[in-house]
Design a protein around this motif. Sequence first.
Motif, short mmCIF file in Angstrom:
data_model
loop_
_atom_site.label_atom_id
_atom_site.label_comp_id
_atom_site.label_asym_id
_atom_site.label_seq_id
_atom_site.Cartn_x
_atom_site.Cartn_y
_atom_site.Cartn_z
N ILE A 111 0.85 -1.20 0.00
CA ILE A 111 0.00 0.00 0.00
C ILE A 111 0.88 1.24 0.00
N ALA A 112 1.87 1.25 0.89
CA ALA A 112 2.77 2.41 0.96
C ALA A 112 3.51 2.63 -0.36
N MET A 113 3.99 1.54 -0.95
CA MET A 113 4.72 1.66 -2.22
C MET A 113 3.82 2.18 -3.33
N SER A 114 2.60 1.72 -3.36
CA SER A 114 1.67 2.17 -4.42
C SER A 114 1.42 3.68 -4.33
N LYS A 115 1.33 4.18 -3.11
CA LYS A 115 1.08 5.62 -2.94
C LYS A 115 2.33 6.43 -3.27
N LEU A 116 3.48 5.90 -2.93
CA LEU A 116 4.72 6.61 -3.21
C LEU A 116 5.03 6.64 -4.71
N ASN A 172 12.53 -6.10 -3.24
CA ASN A 172 12.87 -5.70 -1.86
C ASN A 172 11.89 -4.69 -1.26
N VAL A 173 10.63 -4.83 -1.62
CA VAL A 173 9.60 -3.90 -1.15
C VAL A 173 9.43 -3.98 0.37
N ASP A 174 9.67 -5.15 0.94
CA ASP A 174 9.49 -5.30 2.39
C ASP A 174 10.49 -4.48 3.19
N ALA A 175 11.57 -4.04 2.55
CA ALA A 175 12.58 -3.22 3.24
C ALA A 175 12.24 -1.73 3.19
N LEU A 176 11.13 -1.38 2.57
CA LEU A 176 10.74 0.03 2.46
C LEU A 176 10.56 0.64 3.85
N ASN A 177 11.18 1.80 4.06
CA ASN A 177 11.04 2.53 5.31
C ASN A 177 10.46 3.91 4.98
N PRO A 178 9.15 4.07 5.06
CA PRO A 178 8.50 5.33 4.65
C PRO A 178 9.05 6.57 5.35
N SER A 179 9.49 6.41 6.58
CA SER A 179 9.98 7.57 7.33
C SER A 179 11.34 8.04 6.83
N GLU A 311 9.15 16.22 -0.38
CA GLU A 311 8.89 16.91 0.88
C GLU A 311 7.44 16.70 1.33
N GLU A 312 6.53 16.59 0.38
CA GLU A 312 5.11 16.39 0.71
C GLU A 312 4.84 15.02 1.31
N VAL A 313 5.70 14.06 1.03
CA VAL A 313 5.53 12.70 1.56
C VAL A 313 5.51 12.71 3.09
N LYS A 314 6.23 13.63 3.69
CA LYS A 314 6.33 13.69 5.16
C LYS A 314 4.96 13.88 5.82
N SER A 315 4.03 14.49 5.13
CA SER A 315 2.71 14.74 5.71
C SER A 315 1.66 13.76 5.20
N MET A 316 2.07 12.75 4.44
CA MET A 316 1.13 11.77 3.89
C MET A 316 0.96 10.58 4.82
N ASP A 317 -0.27 10.04 4.88
CA ASP A 317 -0.51 8.80 5.57
C ASP A 317 -0.39 7.67 4.53
N LEU A 318 0.75 7.03 4.49
CA LEU A 318 1.02 6.08 3.42
C LEU A 318 0.30 4.75 3.57
N TYR A 319 -0.33 4.53 4.71
CA TYR A 319 -1.03 3.25 4.92
C TYR A 319 -2.55 3.41 4.85
N SER A 320 -3.00 4.61 4.60
CA SER A 320 -4.43 4.86 4.49
C SER A 320 -4.88 4.77 3.04
N LEU A 321 -6.08 4.25 2.83
CA LEU A 321 -6.66 4.15 1.50
C LEU A 321 -7.80 5.15 1.31
N ASP A 322 -7.82 6.16 2.15
CA ASP A 322 -8.92 7.13 2.11
C ASP A 322 -8.75 8.19 1.04
N ASP A 323 -7.54 8.32 0.46
CA ASP A 323 -7.34 9.33 -0.57
C ASP A 323 -7.10 8.70 -1.93
#
Length: 323
Positions: A111-116, A172-179, A311-323
């Motif tokens: 989910i996080a990767m798809s949004k990124l 290697n998607v499981d190694a993704l660190n959104p922060s 820079e905008e990624v910092k304010s995104m909820d990468l695990y939410s599907l509401d947007d």
Amino acid sequence: MPCSFKDELPLKGMQWHICTLVLKLKFMQMKLKLSTLLYIMLGFSILTSCKEDELSDTSIFVDSITEENDFDRWITTNYTKPYNIAFKYRFEDIESSMSYYLTPADYKQSIAMSKLVRHLCLQAYDEVTDGTTFIRSYFPKIIFLSGSPAYKNNGSMILGTADGGKKITLFNVDALNPSAITAESSYFKTIHHEFGHILNQTKPYSTDFGKISGNLYVDESCWDTYTTESSALKAGFISRYAASGHGEDFVELESIYVTRTPEKWNAMLETAGETGRAIIEEKFEIVFNYMLANWNINLNDLRSAVLRRTEEVKSMDLYSLDD
């Protein structure tokens, strides 16, 4: 003179031949009757079996049906409809490479990767090309995720591949660190890199590009020939991998440029020194003009969009599907 097995007197001449013939005929009649009986019994058995075990009209091959979930519906809205892209996060043998030991991608990480990918790559191109038409027309139609990395025999890790302009695979998607996401993060630089290959396959760049570094390209020996990024820069390559061939050199220049701040790009040129810098800048001029003339994309504008969106990624909820 009748003959039978009970005859005690020896038969001679014609009588013997006649008697032998009669016995053979009787024996053949007995075999014929026995064979006929066996065929009747076998036929009856087959008819009985067919009656009891009639063939079903239901196939033994049943297609697996996966129930659609919220993420699937989000993908339809944000990938399939606007871009005609299939974002595949479930593991499929037909999409994966049998050359590597791969595992499925984690659901939340997918989910996080798809949004990124959408925010940092697809929509960045939308921004500089005024709409979704460019991505819809040229971007690969499949994005496939693997949870684990892929390694070559020489130990180098493969971050992504582009298959004939049809599919991009991210490993290697499981190694993704959104922060810890930056514009330089390997996943997204890799997408720009692989997409660059596809654009070059669609509209080839000038052969003059490959002549600049000429015989300095060393294929996969680039990792041994240039043991540090600094040594590659001094030789006129923006990265060690760029020295593997002019095709890789071209897309490395494009993908690194749009994922580095002007300050970091200039720092790399400083490290290259006078000779290396001159070579890199000569090659980059061809890359810049190619993108502008063939695709109407100004790489300065694309870089600005990528850096701002990072820079905008910092304010995104990468695990939410509401947007």
